[in-house]
Design an enzyme around this catalytic site. Structure first.
Site, PDB file in Angstrom:
ATOM      1  N   HIS A  96       0.866  -1.191   0.000  1.00 20.03           N
ATOM      2  CA  HIS A  96       0.000   0.000   0.000  1.00 20.03           C
ATOM      3  C   HIS A  96       0.905   1.244   0.000  1.00 20.03           C
ATOM      4  CE1 HIS A  96      -2.787   3.094   1.312  1.00 20.03           C
ATOM      5  NE2 HIS A  96      -3.741   2.298   0.858  1.00 20.03           N
ATOM      6  N   GLU A  98       0.779   3.895   1.597  1.00 21.49           N
ATOM      7  CA  GLU A  98       1.136   4.410   2.923  1.00 21.49           C
ATOM      8  C   GLU A  98       2.282   3.596   3.519  1.00 21.49           C
ATOM      9  OE1 GLU A  98      -2.851   4.423   4.482  1.00 21.49           O
ATOM     10  OE2 GLU A  98      -3.327   6.074   3.115  1.00 21.49           O
ATOM     11  N   GLU A 168      -3.670   2.213  -7.491  1.00 22.03           N
ATOM     12  CA  GLU A 168      -4.033   3.265  -6.543  1.00 22.03           C
ATOM     13  C   GLU A 168      -3.100   4.448  -6.743  1.00 22.03           C
ATOM     14  OE1 GLU A 168      -6.317   2.013  -2.916  1.00 22.03           O
ATOM     15  OE2 GLU A 168      -4.227   1.769  -2.385  1.00 22.03           O
ATOM     16  N   SER A 214     -10.050   7.415  -3.033  1.00 23.08           N
ATOM     17  CA  SER A 214     -11.250   8.269  -2.903  1.00 23.08           C
ATOM     18  C   SER A 214     -12.496   7.671  -3.545  1.00 23.08           C
ATOM     19  CB  SER A 214     -10.975   9.667  -3.471  1.00 23.08           C
ATOM     20  OG  SER A 214      -9.987  10.307  -2.708  1.00 23.08           O
ATOM     21  N   GLY A 235     -11.006   3.106   1.131  1.00 23.80           N
ATOM     22  CA  GLY A 235     -10.483   3.487   2.443  1.00 23.80           C
ATOM     23  C   GLY A 235     -11.588   4.048   3.313  1.00 23.80           C
TER      24      GLY A 235
END
Ligand code: PGA
Length: 257
Positions: A96, A98, A168, A214, A235
């Site tokens: 991911h 993050e 993503e 989003s 998310g």
């Protein structure tokens, strides 16, 4: 026909056991009487809640947000794929943005995690995508190509077919900005071309590709089926059980048409 995937990434939310229980009971209530023959719903809670979350409604499977590439040993703070399996986990999000951005995960680490997940019969949901800066420098396809080439190194066609690849774009995560359908399609076409080169055209068609960043139920058409994606990684909106199930319902309705 491909199934559609709706993956809820709860990130570092649901801070207490009580919040977690409330989330699961809402999911159960909302899911009563629903069935999704063409949709796989997956919920990925924080690791510490995985064991409680095994009581999910039947229409939802359990996923983790990360894991170690090692099986066991002196790796303080890490979670083994064996532990995930034992907790009833079937899917695991890997790479991911993050994790890559805040915790220094490299393409090589992501590759090692994918190999470990497959070895332990966990289905990897592999995230790829460019930053805003990379996009503005017209590097989107270069970045995606590098991430995929490294991530898929040494994987057999069967292994690749079992995975989920999540596009993503980092600039679309947590921002309320999404790419256009055409922009997502371009990435989809590029990935198909790359997978045809690495494997073959048949496999490139079969790989499950989903979009994340989003996502809201109101624009599933533009980021998913109009863009020929097989699902979404969600998310913030997945923190609302009703929204998660609504997205599954919309995919099911789309599959019925
Ligand atoms: P978001 O997050 O839906 O809150 O933008 C998506 C993700 O990080 O997977």
């Amino acid at each position: 026909m491909h199934p559609f995937f709706v993956v809820g990434n709860l990130k570092m939310n649901l801070l207490t056991r009580a919040e977690c229980d409330k989330y699961v009971s809402l999911l159960k209530r909302e899911a009563t009487g629903l069935s999704f023959p063409n949709v796989r719903g997956i919920v990925c809670p924080p690791a510490i809640h995985l064991a409680y979350m095994t009581r999910l409604p039947e229409v939802l499977k359990l996923g983790a947000q990360n894991m170690s590439w090692e099986r066991s040993g002196a790796y303080t703070g890490e979670i083994s794929p064996v532990m995930l399996k034992d907790a009833g986990v079937e899917y695991v999000i890997l790479g991911h943005s993050e994790r890559r951005g805040y915790f220094g995960e490299t393409d090589e680490m992501v590759k090692d995690k994918i190999t470990a997940a497959l070895k332990h019969n966990l289905i990897p949901i592999v995230c790829i995508g460019e930053t805003k800066e990379e996009r503005s420098q017209d590097q989107t396809t270069d970045i995606i190509e590098r991430q995929v080439r490294i991530a898929f190194q040494g994987l057999s066609p069967m292994q690749v077919e079992s995975m989920i690849l999540a596009y993503e774009p980092r600039w679309a995560i947590g921002t309320d900005v999404t790419p256009t359908t055409a922009e997502i399609m371009q990435v989809r076409v590029f990935l198909r071309k790359l997978l045809t080169e690495l494997y073959d055209a048949r496999l490139a068609e079969k790989v499950n590709m989903i979009y994340g960043g989003s996502v809201k139920s109101t624009f599933l058409a533009s980021v998913a089926w109009d863009a020929e994606m097989d699902g979404v990684l969600v998310g913030r909106e997945s923190l609302f059980p009703h929204e998660l199930l609504k997205m599954m319902q919309l995919f099911q309705e789309h599959a019925n048409t």
